[in-house]
Design a protein around this motif. Sequence first.
Motif, PDB file in Angstrom:
ATOM      1  N   UNK A  93       0.816  -1.209   0.000  1.00  0.00           N
ATOM      2  CA  UNK A  93       0.000   0.000   0.000  1.00  0.00           C
ATOM      3  C   UNK A  93       0.850   1.259   0.000  1.00  0.00           C
ATOM      4  N   UNK A  94       1.913   1.247   0.806  1.00  0.00           N
ATOM      5  CA  UNK A  94       2.814   2.412   0.856  1.00  0.00           C
ATOM      6  C   UNK A  94       3.514   2.618  -0.482  1.00  0.00           C
ATOM      7  N   UNK A  95       3.909   1.507  -1.130  1.00  0.00           N
ATOM      8  CA  UNK A  95       4.577   1.613  -2.427  1.00  0.00           C
ATOM      9  C   UNK A  95       3.651   2.223  -3.476  1.00  0.00           C
ATOM     10  N   UNK A  96       2.403   1.758  -3.490  1.00  0.00           N
ATOM     11  CA  UNK A  96       1.449   2.294  -4.458  1.00  0.00           C
ATOM     12  C   UNK A  96       1.080   3.736  -4.127  1.00  0.00           C
ATOM     13  N   UNK A  97       0.996   4.034  -2.839  1.00  0.00           N
ATOM     14  CA  UNK A  97       0.744   5.398  -2.384  1.00  0.00           C
ATOM     15  C   UNK A  97       1.829   6.342  -2.904  1.00  0.00           C
ATOM     16  N   UNK A  98       3.075   5.959  -2.692  1.00  0.00           N
ATOM     17  CA  UNK A  98       4.199   6.808  -3.092  1.00  0.00           C
ATOM     18  C   UNK A  98       4.282   6.932  -4.616  1.00  0.00           C
ATOM     19  N   UNK A  99       3.996   5.847  -5.311  1.00  0.00           N
ATOM     20  CA  UNK A  99       4.009   5.875  -6.770  1.00  0.00           C
ATOM     21  C   UNK A  99       2.994   6.867  -7.312  1.00  0.00           C
ATOM     22  N   UNK A 100       1.779   6.803  -6.793  1.00  0.00           N
ATOM     23  CA  UNK A 100       0.735   7.716  -7.261  1.00  0.00           C
ATOM     24  C   UNK A 100       0.991   9.147  -6.807  1.00  0.00           C
ATOM     25  N   UNK A 101       1.607   9.299  -5.655  1.00  0.00           N
ATOM     26  CA  UNK A 101       1.930  10.633  -5.161  1.00  0.00           C
ATOM     27  C   UNK A 101       2.889  11.336  -6.112  1.00  0.00           C
ATOM     28  N   UNK A 102       3.926  10.610  -6.543  1.00  0.00           N
ATOM     29  CA  UNK A 102       4.914  11.209  -7.438  1.00  0.00           C
ATOM     30  C   UNK A 102       4.421  11.297  -8.878  1.00  0.00           C
TER      31      UNK A 102
END
Length: 530
Positions: A93-102
């Motif tokens: 979830x954190x990885x996908x969160x950070x991916x979409x954030x950037x």
Amino acid sequence: MVAIVNRLVDKMTFSSDDKVVPNQVSFSEVDSTEEIHRRRGSVTEKKNVDEGSQRELIATSSCTDDDTLPSIAHPMEKRILKKMDMYLIPLMGALYFLSNLDKSNIGNAEVAGLSKDLELKGKEYNVCVTVFFGTYILFDPIGANLLKIMGPPMMMSLCLLSFGAISLCTAWVKNYPQLLVVRLLLGAFEGMIYPAINMYLSVLYRREQYAMRFAFIFSAACLSSSFGGLISYGCSKINGSLNAWQYIYIVEGAISIGFVPFYVFGLSNKLEDTWCFTKEEKEYIVERYKTMSTFNPDEKFEWFQVKLALKDIKTWVSAVALFGIDLTTFGLTVFLPIIITSMGFTNVRAQLMTVPVYFLTAITFFICAVWSDRIRLRSPFIMGACLTTCIGISIVLGSQKHAVRYFGVYILCMGIYVNAAVNCLWLSGNNGNYFKRATALGVNLFLGSGSGLVSGQIFLKGDKPRYIKGLSISLAFQFSSLVLTFVQFLLYRRENIKKQKIIDRCRELDQPIPYNERLSDLNPEFKYMY
């Protein structure tokens, strides 16, 4: 009816060991000397059922009285699921969160003055949005296969470090060409994240278990958009030597880089080697693989599986449907702050107004995913989300009152993540072999992400404040995706009916049910989810 069943069985081709092979693939393509190592979800001859087949048969049931074999109801299953949910799902979830954030921060950066400071003219901002998807779609299929080749720790941590550093460096671009280059690089590394996460879940969980887990992960995309708005608001209050949009890239890039150690040390190449499991749990996990219809740790890459995926009409129907779905998703993710600004809100307030929209989207998706797993259905949720999105777009298009249009934004955003995510989960769960699934998902995401190339060109500055052109095109594609999803449902239903007729005929004749390891989901006893 009997005549139809007889014709179906007559079309079966027999191998040298008297097992039957479904006629979707010719005998010459399957290799008659292929040794069938395990039976997945099927029973061999009734009088001589081996131990592996017994495990398969029991595991396909939602409950069993035998607590010694891996199954959904096994006490050990609950223990390992709890640990995966506690330790691995938050990482994904954190990885996908950070991916979409950037990925989506360029929309917030634009509201914060990006185009003005870089002196972007005409369609240059739209081109910068679009080129990201040029490399993004090329690396979508690569990510699904690299996960198995490189292993989750190396592949995911490398991608995270790379796109975090690229986002950080974007703060110091000086002109249009430099912005183009960093957007191309960002697309390459972020394009591998979504398929890698999707494939990783298909290895960790059974088909009926991972929609709810993916809800936690995909909800991170919604929350990242909300969090991005909060970061943008906070950066607008910084009184430093840099501009607000530069602080957005610095803060979000630094956050991504800071998470890298969690993936280097928190993941393992094999699930059973993960640090949080006991010896007993690791032994159970190894046995559990034998009862999963969508993963075999011994699978090796072969072009035959790629061919099966590419020849399957359902792969392409799903991919075209995802194109129409993602056209709205990608467009709104990048342009929503700008659209809200056009409703009369200030730049700073527009950033905050996106937060509750995406928060509601996350809650909606989680509820739909839980029920999708519970009732083991996918298509109704996709079609319902497409319909909801169509209604929302129609409200935004048809009204000139800001309050009504903002309400329409809530309605359309409730559906844009449900239909996109469930579309991919549906396709993944209906492909048995890892590399067939990786190829099908790669094609799906290639076309789906390709809509980003279009979305950046249909929401144009000249169409402000209502973006009639972009929203109208999105509405048309959403409706077409609804229709294609129904077509996909009909295709899966037809295949299941054919398989059941073969099974019934074999039982009637007291023959072994046809099975071949390499055909994975094409085997009669692999039932497609609707």
